[in-house]
Scaffold this motif. Structure first.
Motif, PDB file in Angstrom:
ATOM      1  N   ALA A 219       0.831  -1.203   0.000  1.00  0.00           N
ATOM      2  CA  ALA A 219       0.000   0.000   0.000  1.00  0.00           C
ATOM      3  C   ALA A 219       0.868   1.257   0.000  1.00  0.00           C
ATOM      4  CB  ALA A 219      -0.926  -0.002   1.209  1.00  0.00           C
ATOM      5  N   ILE A 220       1.957   1.261   0.769  1.00  0.00           N
ATOM      6  CA  ILE A 220       2.864   2.413   0.787  1.00  0.00           C
ATOM      7  C   ILE A 220       3.484   2.617  -0.590  1.00  0.00           C
ATOM      8  CG2 ILE A 220       5.088   3.227   1.679  1.00  0.00           C
ATOM      9  CD1 ILE A 220       4.329   2.110   4.379  1.00  0.00           C
ATOM     10  N   LEU A 221       3.883   1.522  -1.213  1.00  0.00           N
ATOM     11  CA  LEU A 221       4.476   1.605  -2.547  1.00  0.00           C
ATOM     12  C   LEU A 221       3.452   2.103  -3.564  1.00  0.00           C
ATOM     13  CD1 LEU A 221       7.237   1.003  -3.799  1.00  0.00           C
ATOM     14  CD2 LEU A 221       6.390  -1.269  -4.396  1.00  0.00           C
ATOM     15  N   ALA A 222       2.216   1.616  -3.461  1.00  0.00           N
ATOM     16  CA  ALA A 222       1.165   2.047  -4.391  1.00  0.00           C
ATOM     17  C   ALA A 222       0.837   3.527  -4.203  1.00  0.00           C
ATOM     18  CB  ALA A 222      -0.086   1.200  -4.193  1.00  0.00           C
ATOM     19  N   GLU A 223       0.802   3.974  -2.942  1.00  0.00           N
ATOM     20  CA  GLU A 223       0.520   5.392  -2.675  1.00  0.00           C
ATOM     21  C   GLU A 223       1.609   6.275  -3.261  1.00  0.00           C
ATOM     22  OE1 GLU A 223       0.751   9.246  -1.047  1.00  0.00           O
ATOM     23  OE2 GLU A 223       2.215   7.696  -0.535  1.00  0.00           O
ATOM     24  N   ALA A 224       2.864   5.837  -3.120  1.00  0.00           N
ATOM     25  CA  ALA A 224       3.973   6.610  -3.681  1.00  0.00           C
ATOM     26  C   ALA A 224       3.861   6.681  -5.205  1.00  0.00           C
ATOM     27  CB  ALA A 224       5.304   5.986  -3.274  1.00  0.00           C
ATOM     28  N   ALA A 225       3.494   5.560  -5.831  1.00  0.00           N
ATOM     29  CA  ALA A 225       3.348   5.536  -7.287  1.00  0.00           C
ATOM     30  C   ALA A 225       2.204   6.452  -7.738  1.00  0.00           C
ATOM     31  CB  ALA A 225       3.105   4.105  -7.760  1.00  0.00           C
ATOM     32  N   LEU A 226       1.089   6.406  -7.024  1.00  0.00           N
ATOM     33  CA  LEU A 226      -0.050   7.242  -7.397  1.00  0.00           C
ATOM     34  C   LEU A 226       0.260   8.721  -7.198  1.00  0.00           C
ATOM     35  CD1 LEU A 226      -2.952   5.106  -5.893  1.00  0.00           C
ATOM     36  CD2 LEU A 226      -2.411   5.420  -8.307  1.00  0.00           C
ATOM     37  N   SER A 227       0.949   9.051  -6.100  1.00  0.00           N
ATOM     38  CA  SER A 227       1.326  10.448  -5.869  1.00  0.00           C
ATOM     39  C   SER A 227       2.331  10.914  -6.910  1.00  0.00           C
ATOM     40  CB  SER A 227       1.914  10.606  -4.463  1.00  0.00           C
ATOM     41  OG  SER A 227       0.945  10.337  -3.471  1.00  0.00           O
ATOM     42  N   TYR A 228       3.217  10.025  -7.326  1.00  0.00           N
ATOM     43  CA  TYR A 228       4.189  10.355  -8.371  1.00  0.00           C
ATOM     44  C   TYR A 228       3.468  10.724  -9.675  1.00  0.00           C
ATOM     45  CZ  TYR A 228       8.006   9.750 -11.726  1.00  0.00           C
ATOM     46  OH  TYR A 228       8.917   9.944 -12.722  1.00  0.00           O
ATOM     47  N   LEU A 229       2.368  10.016  -9.947  1.00  0.00           N
ATOM     48  CA  LEU A 229       1.597  10.283 -11.161  1.00  0.00           C
ATOM     49  C   LEU A 229       0.627  11.450 -10.994  1.00  0.00           C
ATOM     50  CD1 LEU A 229       0.763   6.595 -12.169  1.00  0.00           C
ATOM     51  CD2 LEU A 229       2.464   8.100 -13.222  1.00  0.00           C
ATOM     52  N   GLY A 230       0.559  11.995  -9.776  1.00  0.00           N
ATOM     53  CA  GLY A 230      -0.354  13.102  -9.528  1.00  0.00           C
ATOM     54  C   GLY A 230      -1.762  12.678  -9.186  1.00  0.00           C
ATOM     55  N   LEU A 231      -1.960  11.394  -8.849  1.00  0.00           N
ATOM     56  CA  LEU A 231      -3.298  10.879  -8.570  1.00  0.00           C
ATOM     57  C   LEU A 231      -3.543  10.655  -7.077  1.00  0.00           C
ATOM     58  CD1 LEU A 231      -3.447   8.153 -11.380  1.00  0.00           C
ATOM     59  CD2 LEU A 231      -4.249  10.523 -11.478  1.00  0.00           C
ATOM     60  N   GLY A 232      -2.509  10.772  -6.263  1.00  0.00           N
ATOM     61  CA  GLY A 232      -2.636  10.491  -4.832  1.00  0.00           C
ATOM     62  C   GLY A 232      -2.715  11.757  -4.010  1.00  0.00           C
ATOM     63  N   THR A 233      -1.811  11.869  -3.031  1.00  0.00           N
ATOM     64  CA  THR A 233      -1.780  13.037  -2.157  1.00  0.00           C
ATOM     65  C   THR A 233      -1.559  14.303  -2.979  1.00  0.00           C
ATOM     66  OG1 THR A 233      -0.791  11.647  -0.442  1.00  0.00           O
ATOM     67  CG2 THR A 233      -0.705  14.018  -0.112  1.00  0.00           C
ATOM     68  N   GLN A 234      -2.385  15.316  -2.715  1.00  0.00           N
ATOM     69  CA  GLN A 234      -2.337  16.546  -3.498  1.00  0.00           C
ATOM     70  C   GLN A 234      -1.640  17.675  -2.737  1.00  0.00           C
ATOM     71  OE1 GLN A 234      -3.689  16.708  -6.857  1.00  0.00           O
ATOM     72  NE2 GLN A 234      -3.414  14.551  -6.343  1.00  0.00           N
ATOM     73  N   PRO A 235      -1.018  18.627  -3.463  1.00  0.00           N
ATOM     74  CA  PRO A 235      -0.386  19.783  -2.816  1.00  0.00           C
ATOM     75  C   PRO A 235      -1.417  20.545  -1.985  1.00  0.00           C
ATOM     76  CG  PRO A 235       0.199  19.652  -5.137  1.00  0.00           C
ATOM     77  CD  PRO A 235      -0.897  18.656  -4.920  1.00  0.00           C
ATOM     78  N   PRO A 236      -0.986  21.136  -0.868  1.00  0.00           N
ATOM     79  CA  PRO A 236       0.395  21.253  -0.384  1.00  0.00           C
ATOM     80  C   PRO A 236       0.823  20.126   0.557  1.00  0.00           C
ATOM     81  CG  PRO A 236      -1.028  22.625   0.944  1.00  0.00           C
ATOM     82  CD  PRO A 236      -1.924  21.960  -0.074  1.00  0.00           C
ATOM     83  N   SER A 239       4.280  14.378   0.261  1.00  0.00           N
ATOM     84  CA  SER A 239       4.191  12.951  -0.047  1.00  0.00           C
ATOM     85  C   SER A 239       5.509  12.507  -0.653  1.00  0.00           C
ATOM     86  CB  SER A 239       3.042  12.678  -1.024  1.00  0.00           C
ATOM     87  OG  SER A 239       3.138  11.381  -1.570  1.00  0.00           O
ATOM     88  N   TRP A 240       5.974  11.326  -0.272  1.00  0.00           N
ATOM     89  CA  TRP A 240       7.233  10.812  -0.809  1.00  0.00           C
ATOM     90  C   TRP A 240       7.157  10.647  -2.324  1.00  0.00           C
ATOM     91  CZ3 TRP A 240       7.999   6.424   3.355  1.00  0.00           C
ATOM     92  CH2 TRP A 240       8.378   7.018   4.556  1.00  0.00           C
ATOM     93  N   GLY A 241       6.033  10.160  -2.822  1.00  0.00           N
ATOM     94  CA  GLY A 241       5.886   9.973  -4.254  1.00  0.00           C
ATOM     95  C   GLY A 241       5.929  11.287  -5.013  1.00  0.00           C
ATOM     96  N   ARG A 242       5.284  12.312  -4.480  1.00  0.00           N
ATOM     97  CA  ARG A 242       5.298  13.596  -5.178  1.00  0.00           C
ATOM     98  C   ARG A 242       6.656  14.270  -5.064  1.00  0.00           C
ATOM     99  NH1 ARG A 242       1.642  15.945  -2.764  1.00  0.00           N
ATOM    100  NH2 ARG A 242       2.701  17.790  -1.959  1.00  0.00           N
ATOM    101  N   MET A 243       7.375  14.010  -3.963  1.00  0.00           N
ATOM    102  CA  MET A 243       8.747  14.512  -3.854  1.00  0.00           C
ATOM    103  C   MET A 243       9.611  13.948  -4.981  1.00  0.00           C
ATOM    104  SD  MET A 243       9.434  14.357   0.275  1.00  0.00           S
ATOM    105  CE  MET A 243      11.135  14.929   0.113  1.00  0.00           C
ATOM    106  N   LEU A 244       9.414  12.670  -5.297  1.00  0.00           N
ATOM    107  CA  LEU A 244      10.136  12.067  -6.420  1.00  0.00           C
ATOM    108  C   LEU A 244       9.732  12.709  -7.748  1.00  0.00           C
ATOM    109  CD1 LEU A 244      10.111   8.248  -5.540  1.00  0.00           C
ATOM    110  CD2 LEU A 244      12.115   9.727  -5.730  1.00  0.00           C
ATOM    111  N   SER A 245       8.452  12.955  -7.895  1.00  0.00           N
ATOM    112  CA  SER A 245       7.964  13.556  -9.136  1.00  0.00           C
ATOM    113  C   SER A 245       8.540  14.951  -9.341  1.00  0.00           C
ATOM    114  CB  SER A 245       6.430  13.625  -9.117  1.00  0.00           C
ATOM    115  OG  SER A 245       5.923  14.246 -10.268  1.00  0.00           O
ATOM    116  N   GLU A 246       8.592  15.736  -8.260  1.00  0.00           N
ATOM    117  CA  GLU A 246       9.122  17.098  -8.359  1.00  0.00           C
ATOM    118  C   GLU A 246      10.631  17.093  -8.568  1.00  0.00           C
ATOM    119  OE1 GLU A 246       7.827  18.754  -4.703  1.00  0.00           O
ATOM    120  OE2 GLU A 246       5.748  19.058  -5.363  1.00  0.00           O
ATOM    121  N   ALA A 247      11.306  16.039  -8.070  1.00  0.00           N
ATOM    122  CA  ALA A 247      12.765  15.978  -8.168  1.00  0.00           C
ATOM    123  C   ALA A 247      13.244  15.533  -9.544  1.00  0.00           C
ATOM    124  CB  ALA A 247      13.323  15.035  -7.101  1.00  0.00           C
TER     125      ALA A 247
END
Length: 291
Positions: A219-236, A239-247
């Motif tokens: 579930a943690i891995l899936a949440e990170a993947a979804l946030s990376y794609l912009g579908l999970g945790t939203q700004p502000p 989220s670890w996944g969105r940190m990867l996306s922004e980096a």
């Protein structure tokens, strides 16, 4: 998957369990990493070095220093603070999503094992149908209808967990239903519900405990993947996944921005998987006798 059958109430009280746990390297390493994840989330509730929501463009892309231990991101936010609050988001998603899968999946698995016949067949075909839609695909479909957000991500991951718990519960419960003491309980006039709650569920609890830790990691891995794609945790919200996306756009200017959340995800998933493997070894009486 072979069911692990343990006598009622013996899951955590078998002689020498904790003594063996202290000498089980996988279990101890997983427990330490998981404890660090929980500690990071707990600390973020009361303290962070800097505000994870405060933007300071004058301090963007700062290297690690005494004031910013892991540096700052493209918006000048402290990376340590983002990691701490991101752990909280990962645990929240994992707990609720696994809770959905555990509650619904276990209930369906117990029902299938107790009733058999067409009910069991319907539950298994429902599981097959649900497995055809991975968490990410389900989240994409829900996003198209309801919009992106952490709630939709949780629901999608939770639905994806249901068939796994249903199948494991059914297989383990079927092994219990074939035991002699179940036949004796039936002869004494006990109904299916009473037998399920008093005998079946307690005896498959060890299997469910192991599966919870493993599905939590997924579930943690899936949440990170979804946030990376912009579908999970939203700004502000961090989220670890969105940190990867922004980096990813700053890989050459500040490569460490991708390293830190990537390492955090890897350690969290590794810790929970090692914890699950250790629990499987410690709670399986066949492996316990072999040690």
């Amino acid at each position: 998957m072979n069911a692990i059958v343990i006598p009622s109430g013996a899951a955590l009280t078998v002689p020498g369990f904790w003594r063996r746990a202290l000498h089980h390297r996988s279990f101890m390493l997983g427990a330490v990493l998981t404890a660090l994840l929980l500690l990071a989330a707990a600390v973020s509730l009361v303290w962070t070095p800097w505000s994870p929501y405060e933007i300071d463009l004058a301090d963007k892309l700062k290297p690690p220093s005494g004031s910013h231990w892991l540096g700052t991101d493209t918006y000048g936010r402290d990376v340590v603070s983002l990691l701490l609050v991101g752990a909280r988001a990962s645990i929240l998603v994992g707990m609720i999503a696994v809770g959905i899968g555990l509650t619904v999946g276990t209930a369906l698995g117990l029902l299938a094992a107790a009733r058999r016949g067409w009910i069991e067949e319907a539950v298994m075909r429902f599981s097959d149908f649900t497995l055809a839609f991975p968490a990410i695909l389900s989240a994409i479909m829900m996003t198209a209808v309801f919009g992106a957000g952490i709630v939709n991500a949780i629901v999608a991951i939770g639905i994806y967990n249901i068939p796994t718990f249903a199948r494991i519960t059914r297989a383990s419960a079927n092994a219990i239903w074939s035991r002699e003491y179940i036949a004796a309980s039936r002869a004494c006039g006990k109904g299916s519900f009473a037998i399920t709650m008093q005998h079946v569920l307690p005896n498959i609890s060890a299997v469910l405990i192991v599966q919870i830790s493993i599905r939590f990691a997924i579930a943690i891995l899936a949440e990170a993947a979804l946030s990376y794609l912009g579908l999970g945790t939203q700004p502000p919200q961090p989220s670890w996944g969105r940190m990867l996306s922004e980096a990813q756009t700053m890989m050459f200017q500040a490569p460490l921005l991708a390293v830190f959340p990537g390492v955090a995800i890897a350690l969290a998933v590794l810790g929970l998987n090692l914890l699950g493997d250790g629990l499987r070894d410690l709670l399986d009486p066949r492996l316990a006798r072999a040690r």
